[in-house]
Design an enzyme around this catalytic site. Sequence first.
Site, PDB file in Angstrom:
ATOM      1  N   CYS A 106      -6.525 -12.627   3.748  1.00  0.00           N
ATOM      2  CA  CYS A 106      -6.240 -11.555   4.701  1.00  0.00           C
ATOM      3  C   CYS A 106      -7.368 -11.391   5.708  1.00  0.00           C
ATOM      4  CB  CYS A 106      -6.020 -10.250   3.950  1.00  0.00           C
ATOM      5  SG  CYS A 106      -7.392  -9.814   2.869  1.00  0.00           S
TER       6      CYS A 106
ATOM      7  N   ASN B 116       0.309  -6.017   8.914  1.00  0.00           N
ATOM      8  CA  ASN B 116      -0.153  -6.587   7.654  1.00  0.00           C
ATOM      9  C   ASN B 116       0.066  -8.108   7.670  1.00  0.00           C
ATOM     10  OD1 ASN B 116      -1.160  -6.695   5.078  1.00  0.00           O
ATOM     11  ND2 ASN B 116       0.384  -5.381   4.145  1.00  0.00           N
TER      12      ASN B 116
ATOM     13  N   HIS C  29      -8.977  -5.083   1.944  1.00  0.00           N
ATOM     14  CA  HIS C  29      -7.930  -5.854   2.612  1.00  0.00           C
ATOM     15  C   HIS C  29      -8.131  -5.832   4.124  1.00  0.00           C
ATOM     16  CE1 HIS C  29      -4.073  -7.627   3.188  1.00  0.00           C
ATOM     17  NE2 HIS C  29      -3.465  -6.539   3.610  1.00  0.00           N
TER      18      HIS C  29
END
Length: 338
Positions: free
Chosen positions: A114, A303, A283
């Site tokens: 990520c 995301n 994240h």
Amino acid sequence: MRTALCSTFVVFVLAYTTTRVTANANPLSDETIKRINSVQKTWTAGRNFPAQTSMTYINNLAGTLYDDTLQDLQILKHHIDEIDQLPGSFDPRDRWTKCKSLNEIRDQGACASCWALAAVAAMTDRYCIFAEEKKQFHFSAEDLISCCETCGLGCVKGLHIAAWIYWTKLGLVSGGNYNSSEGCKPYNIPPGENYVTEELSPLGQIVDISSCMTFCDPSYNVVYRDDKRYGDRVYLIERNEIQIKLELFHNGPVEGVMEVYTDFLNYKHGVYNHTEGQSIGHHGVKIMGWGEEHGNKYWLVANSWGKDWGDDGFFKILRGVNHCGIEGSVVAGEPLIV
Ligand SMILES: *[C@@H]1O[C@H](CO)[C@@H](O)[C@H](O)[C@H]1NC(C)=O
Ligand SMILES: *[C@@H]1O[C@H](CO)[C@@H](O)[C@H](O)[C@H]1NC(C)=O
């Protein structure tokens, strides 16, 4: 240190929920989703991952390391008096309509990347924005994951700020998404749904990254070195709602890092407000814009868990309270347009 509201809050919630929820520890169960929806007014939970998804896979979803030493980077300060120009809500897709990457959702698959995907996603948007929408360049996550030695451990977590620094020093080549055959180095790891359960795939575990290849896919007829595009400069944004808004408004999406709790896995719609569950780690995400929904101020965020997750891959999260630390280590930079 970067987690004002969320963690202090969580200490208590955890103590409370662990005693209460251990009987049903699965954070993806129907009971968990129902319970969240009975508590929350600002957001809706639903099914994003099959209830039997392996925890190994889940733990890979939040793969950003945290390193204080990198926080020495220059901090960009916008003139606060520009605040009057800011609209009440801002979605970059309405402003830079030709920058198609603003609509894109990447998919990290079974790789804790990520930190890299959010970085290249923001760099890709910024390339188009700084080129006044006349040029696009799709930065390769694969190149960053496999070649940046100072970034950490590739698919086994990485440093988001180091990714941006690498971009200014060594540059990154182009690369499309998995199976796209686009660019110099397309993403090599299949989307998440192939990895849902350990029964379905032995690759419930972390994918081994390939070594750094310094040539492009044969189908892309450009020399690796010639395909590199660089960042001109990299900077941090102060942990301050107005500064982040000014940066988004003037220069485009940024990368932020949030702490992910298991309730977030079930996010579907609305403004996320952490409710229950344990932390699975930090994240990296792409913060794009902001708005207000039923009186709740939010950041609009992309995301990297595929289009099927959340609100077509996007989510909203409480704004102005450093919720889950999301305002605490925002990084961005300017591309060199060639
Ligand atoms: C990738 O492409 C190959 C060949 O076209 C195909 O067999 C495979 O199913 C594709 N994989 C995914 C995850 O789409
Ligand atoms: C967030 O949720 C908690 C309950 O989990 C609630 O007490 C709090 O008021 C909510 N915050 C907002 C801004 O709605």
